[in-house]
Each structure stands twice: as C-alpha cells, then as structure tokens.
Design a protein around this motif. Structure first.
Motif, short mmCIF file in Angstrom:
data_model
loop_
_atom_site.label_atom_id
_atom_site.label_comp_id
_atom_site.label_asym_id
_atom_site.label_seq_id
_atom_site.Cartn_x
_atom_site.Cartn_y
_atom_site.Cartn_z
N ALA A 37 4.62 12.67 -5.76
CA ALA A 37 5.60 12.30 -4.74
C ALA A 37 5.28 10.94 -4.12
CB ALA A 37 5.65 13.37 -3.65
N SER A 38 3.98 10.61 -4.03
CA SER A 38 3.62 9.30 -3.48
C SER A 38 4.12 8.17 -4.38
CB SER A 38 2.11 9.20 -3.28
OG SER A 38 1.43 9.15 -4.52
N ILE A 39 4.20 8.44 -5.70
CA ILE A 39 4.74 7.45 -6.64
C ILE A 39 6.24 7.28 -6.41
CG2 ILE A 39 5.09 6.89 -9.09
CD1 ILE A 39 2.66 8.55 -9.75
N LEU A 40 6.90 8.35 -5.96
CA LEU A 40 8.35 8.30 -5.76
C LEU A 40 8.76 7.43 -4.58
CD1 LEU A 40 9.27 12.08 -6.27
CD2 LEU A 40 9.76 10.21 -7.83
N ALA A 41 7.84 7.15 -3.66
CA ALA A 41 8.20 6.34 -2.49
C ALA A 41 8.74 4.99 -2.96
CB ALA A 41 6.98 6.14 -1.60
N PRO A 42 9.92 4.57 -2.48
CA PRO A 42 10.53 3.33 -2.97
C PRO A 42 9.73 2.10 -2.58
CG PRO A 42 11.71 4.17 -1.06
CD PRO A 42 10.73 5.22 -1.44
N ILE A 43 9.85 1.06 -3.39
CA ILE A 43 9.04 -0.14 -3.20
C ILE A 43 9.32 -0.81 -1.86
CG2 ILE A 43 8.51 -2.44 -4.09
CD1 ILE A 43 7.38 -0.16 -5.76
N LYS A 79 8.78 6.99 -11.68
CA LYS A 79 9.24 5.63 -11.42
C LYS A 79 10.74 5.49 -11.68
CE LYS A 79 4.71 3.70 -12.48
NZ LYS A 79 3.89 2.85 -13.40
N THR A 80 11.24 6.24 -12.67
CA THR A 80 12.67 6.21 -12.97
C THR A 80 13.47 6.86 -11.84
OG1 THR A 80 12.20 6.34 -15.34
CG2 THR A 80 14.45 6.85 -14.64
N VAL A 81 12.96 7.98 -11.33
CA VAL A 81 13.61 8.66 -10.20
C VAL A 81 13.65 7.74 -8.99
CG1 VAL A 81 13.30 10.51 -8.50
CG2 VAL A 81 13.09 11.01 -10.93
N ARG A 82 12.63 6.98 -8.80
CA ARG A 82 12.54 6.07 -7.65
C ARG A 82 13.71 5.10 -7.61
NH1 ARG A 82 6.91 3.37 -7.60
NH2 ARG A 82 7.87 1.92 -9.06
N GLU A 83 14.20 4.73 -8.78
CA GLU A 83 15.30 3.78 -8.86
C GLU A 83 16.65 4.45 -9.11
OE1 GLU A 83 14.05 1.16 -11.92
OE2 GLU A 83 12.28 0.45 -10.83
N ALA A 101 19.05 3.84 1.73
CA ALA A 101 19.42 4.68 2.87
C ALA A 101 19.22 6.16 2.55
CB ALA A 101 20.87 4.41 3.27
N ASN A 102 18.64 6.89 3.49
CA ASN A 102 18.44 8.34 3.40
C ASN A 102 17.62 8.76 2.17
OD1 ASN A 102 20.15 8.74 5.71
ND2 ASN A 102 21.92 8.47 4.36
N TYR A 103 16.76 7.88 1.70
CA TYR A 103 15.99 8.17 0.48
C TYR A 103 15.08 9.38 0.65
CZ TYR A 103 12.96 7.49 -3.55
OH TYR A 103 12.25 7.69 -4.71
N ASN A 104 14.27 9.37 1.70
CA ASN A 104 13.34 10.48 1.90
C ASN A 104 14.07 11.80 2.07
OD1 ASN A 104 11.08 8.94 1.65
ND2 ASN A 104 10.45 9.03 3.79
N ALA A 141 6.17 17.01 0.16
CA ALA A 141 6.55 16.41 1.44
C ALA A 141 5.43 15.53 2.00
CB ALA A 141 6.90 17.51 2.44
N LYS A 142 4.20 16.02 1.90
CA LYS A 142 3.06 15.24 2.39
C LYS A 142 2.86 13.98 1.55
CE LYS A 142 -1.89 15.58 3.43
NZ LYS A 142 -3.09 16.47 3.47
N GLY A 143 2.94 14.12 0.22
CA GLY A 143 2.74 12.97 -0.66
C GLY A 143 3.80 11.90 -0.47
N LEU A 144 5.07 12.31 -0.36
CA LEU A 144 6.15 11.34 -0.16
C LEU A 144 5.99 10.63 1.18
CD1 LEU A 144 8.77 10.12 -1.27
CD2 LEU A 144 10.02 11.96 -0.12
N SER A 145 5.59 11.37 2.19
CA SER A 145 5.39 10.78 3.52
C SER A 145 4.25 9.78 3.51
CB SER A 145 5.13 11.89 4.55
OG SER A 145 6.21 12.80 4.62
N ILE A 146 3.14 10.15 2.88
CA ILE A 146 1.99 9.24 2.78
C ILE A 146 2.38 7.98 1.98
CG2 ILE A 146 -0.25 8.95 1.65
CD1 ILE A 146 -0.94 11.79 2.53
N GLY A 147 3.09 8.20 0.88
CA GLY A 147 3.53 7.07 0.06
C GLY A 147 4.45 6.13 0.84
N THR A 148 5.31 6.69 1.69
CA THR A 148 6.22 5.89 2.50
C THR A 148 5.45 5.03 3.50
OG1 THR A 148 7.99 7.54 2.28
CG2 THR A 148 8.16 5.99 4.11
N VAL A 149 4.46 5.63 4.16
CA VAL A 149 3.63 4.87 5.10
C VAL A 149 2.91 3.73 4.39
CG1 VAL A 149 1.64 4.98 6.66
CG2 VAL A 149 3.31 6.85 6.64
#
Length: 464
Positions: A361-367, A317-321, A372-375, A395-403
């Motif tokens: 990685a799904s937790i890392l997806a921004p709220i 969550k800290t990385v996300r911000e 810009a260029n986060y992913n 990569a899969k987790g971040l993509s799923i989290g973004t969707v």
C-alpha cells in the motif's frame, strides 16, 4: 587483483590518518595484512561456541537469574541495523566471548520492533541500536552501552559490569589477533559498500582468493558475502548455492534461503545489469525468459515467489496511475491473494515485512498527491476486498506512504494537504508507528493547519 590492491591502499590511508605517519604500499605491508588473516587458524570454529542467547521469556529469565544469582545481559537490535549484524557475526560468535558471557550472564536478545522486544525497549528507554544492557539479578541497570563494540571492548564491558577487572595486557592473545582481524574485515566491508554495485562481486572474489576456503564458512566471511554480493551468478554466490546444505546447517535454512531469494529478486528486477553488456542484443522478453529458466534450476519455489512478487510490485505502480480501473485492482488483489497463500509463510519465517499489504500500500501512494480523493478511493476498494487484518495493514501502509510522499514534494497544494490530513488522522486514531519514523518524517511537515498539528502530536504521543 587490481581491486584488492586498491583496498590495501585504502587501509594504509586510514592508518595514515590515525597515526599521522607516511607509509607506502609495498610487499612488506601486503605481507603484514595477509598474515593478520592466516595466523589465526580457528576463525571457522568461532561461530560454534559463541554467546548462547536464552529463548525464555523475560519473566522466566528474571526468575532464573535470581535463582542462580546471575546478572543479565540484553542485546537490543533490529532487523535493519547494520552494526547489530556486525555484533552478531563478528563479536557474539567468538568462542572466548561466548565462554565468558555464557558462564557469567543470563544472555537475552530482542528485536526492539517485534513482540516482547517492543515492551522491553520502552521499559529500558532503548531508542538506538544496538543497545547493550547489563542488569543485576534485581534488574538494576549496571551498564548501558549504545553502538557497536569490537571483541576486546565488548569483553571488557562484560567484566566491568560484574565488577571484575580485565587489564589490556591480560586479554587472551588469540582474542587480540581475532580483534585485529575483525577490524580489517570491517574496514574492507566499508570499502566494498562504497563501490558501484557492478564492481562488488569481482572485488569480493579477488579478496577471497587470499582466504583459506575453510574460512568462507565462518560467520565473519559469510557476513561479507551476504551483505555485498550483487549477482546470483557471481562465483561467491554460486559457491554458497553449491554448498547450500552446509551453510544452512551453520546459519539456518531460513537465512540462506532469504539470501538466495534476495539475489533472485534483484536479478528479476534488473536482469540486464546482472547479465552484463554481452546480453544487450536480447529483447526484454528474451532475457527475462532466459533468466527465469536459470533461476528455476537453482530453486523453483523461490524463483516463482520472486517473479510473482515482481509482477505485484509492477501492478501497484500501475494502480497508482489508474486507481479507478477495476480490472487492474482485481488483478492486484488476486495475485496478492495467491502470493499470501503460497509464499507469505516464508516472509514471516525470514522476518521480511516488505511483502505484506502495509508495504504494498505504501507503493500505491501517488507521487505528487494531486489526484482528488485518491486515499478515500483506495481505502474503499481495499475494505471491500480484504480481511480486517489485511485492511488494517493496507490503511496504515497507504497512510505512511502518503506522509512520506508529502515531505518529499517541493510544492504543497490544497489537495496534497487534504490527502496528508486524511493520512495523519488515520494514523492518529488507529495505528501506532515507531518513534524513529515519527521523529524523522513528522518533523519535516511544516504546515500550520490546526488539524495536521493535532494529528502529529497524537501520533508522536502514541509512537512505539
């Protein structure tokens, strides 16, 4: 006993709805409900001779079925399916059910989202769980049932699939009593599920006071403890921990360890909720130290595992911000590396996939998807630090989290659509998702952009 009386009223209200008759809560009604549990004295024995599911591969099972000229029964389930767990604990565990199915079928059981289960679920077009499939020795589908079936109904399915008749009057009397008991247990379980978490432990314990302690070890009653316990310090949780070896012998060490570990993680995430108002005068540091010292006494390995996992989730969550902060990223990679080396084998043994890089990685997806260029930034950092297998999960987790983030936000901006496009492209080109997830989330993306539409179609086409 006040909460137990509330539940009894709940059961009576259900009866009123079904029979359209008026009823009052009185001692006679209490006696009937109580006798439904105590008249059946062998419940604790039922999990000893239930259905014996074969561990052979499907091809080997087919060969055996043909040689013995036996039909095949397959249970398709998933790790997250509630009705599937009820089938496991309330139906498949029964000795009468086991005697019939073990004699008349080659019995197989598959997780439809793992290994050979994925292939077979696609082969037999299984999309809802549980799915109960009955095949002839030549693999002809004799019967396919979707959803939970109680003991009596499930026994009848087995008879019908092999062209045997089982009239209602010929159902064994002991199974009829057990069937009635299971219905009451499921009604109580549904009642507890709607309570506030802080109320569950006391309601459960009140209920168990009227149950012979020998039954606390049966699969049916442990199912209640396992699914509804809130605090690791509750009387029933303490009972399981104190009798950990016996429970492990009955249900496997992995299952009991997972149960205790889950209670620990909940306690670490919400320590004041577990301890109660009497500890509100303590600071967060003081209560966390007190809690961890208590958890260490129960199991030092599981305590350290869950504390580290909690720290990792906070770092995500800290990385996300602060996704450009190299020190935070390095700390995250270091901690996860240590966790994987020391504790990941437990998660694999428990079929617990919430602690791999896909979940993290799904937790890392921004709220709000407005960075810009986060992913792209996250992917580059992960690629420079992780092995190929872990990077693919990331990569899969971040993509799923973004969707999932995209469909949850009210206003869609140019940047959020850009991040969504990147995520969908990655999933379409490199990773398969489940059909359930694809149907749930992709159907909620109402964007006319051609690239997004094409990526969605490709993902749905390749979904498992």
């Amino acid at each position: 006993m006040k909460r137990l009386l509330i539940f009894l009223l709940f059961i009576i209200s259900l009866s009123n709805c079904e029979n359209n008759k008026k009823s009052t809560h009185n001692k006679e009604q209490d006696s009937k409900i109580e006798s439904g549990y105590h008249n059946h004295k062998k419940v604790a024995e039922l999990n000893k001779k239930g259905i014996e599911f074969s561990t052979e591969s499907f091809d080997k099972a087919i060969k055996i079925a043909k040689e013995l000229n036996k039909p095949i029964f397959i249970d398709f389930s998933t790790s997250w399916c509630g009705p599937c767990k009820r089938m496991d604990n309330f139906v498949f565990a029964d000795s009468i059910i086991g005697d019939f199915y073990n004699e008349n079928y080659i019995c197989l059981k598959y997780d439809a989202e793992k290994g050979e289960g994925i292939t077979l679920a696609n082969k037999f077009e299984v999309q809802v769980y549980p799915t109960l499939l009955f095949l002839s020795p030549k693999l002809e589908i004799k019967l396919k049932h979707i959803g939970y079936k109680g003991p009596e109904e499930f026994l009848k399915l087995g008879y019908n699939a092999v062209n045997k008749e089982l009239s209602f009057g010929s159902v064994p009397n002991s199974l009829s009593k057990y069937n009635s008991e299971i219905k009451n247990l499921i009604e109580f379980s549904s009642f507890v599920a709607y309570l506030n978490p802080s109320e569950k432990d006391s309601v459960l314990f009140d209920y168990f006071q009227d149950i012979s302690q020998s039954k606390w070890y049966s699969s049916q009653y442990f199912h209640l403890i396992e699914n509804h316990s809130y605090s690791i310090f509750s009387p029933l949780s303490k009972f399981v921990i104190a009798n950990r070896n016996k429970y492990s012998e009955l249900f496997s060490k992995a299952r009991i360890d997972k149960f205790i570990s889950g209670l620990m993680l909940f306690a670490i995430n919400t320590p004041k909720a577990v301890y109660g108002k009497s500890y509100n005068n303590l600071s967060d540091d003081e209560i966390n130290k007190l809690l961890f010292s208590e958890l260490l006494k129960i199991d030092s390995v599981l305590a350290n595992k869950n504390r580290l996992n909690h720290e990792i989730n906070l770092l995500c969550k800290t990385v996300r911000e602060n996704n450009n902060d190299t020190k935070i990223w390095d700390s995250l990679f270091t901690k996860v590396g240590y966790y994987n080396n020391h504790y990941l084998h437990l998660d694999k043994e428990w079929n617990n996939f919430l602690n791999d890089w896909s979940h993290r990685a799904s937790i890392l997806a921004p709220i709000n998807l407005e960075i810009a260029n986060y992913n792209e930034t996250c992917m580059k950092r992960a690629k420079s630090k992780l092995a190929e297998n872990d990077y693919n999960k990331f990569a899969k987790g971040l993509s799923i989290g973004t969707v999932e983030r995209f469909v949850s936000i009210e206003k869609q901006s140019r940047n959020s659509k850009k991040e969504l496009t990147i995520a969908l492209r990655i999933l379409a080109e490199s990773y398969s998702v489940s059909k359930i997830w694809a149907n749930d989330f992709l159907s909620r993306i109402n964007v006319s952009d051609e690239d997004i539409i094409n990526h969605k179609e490709a993902i749905i086409k390749n979904a498992l």
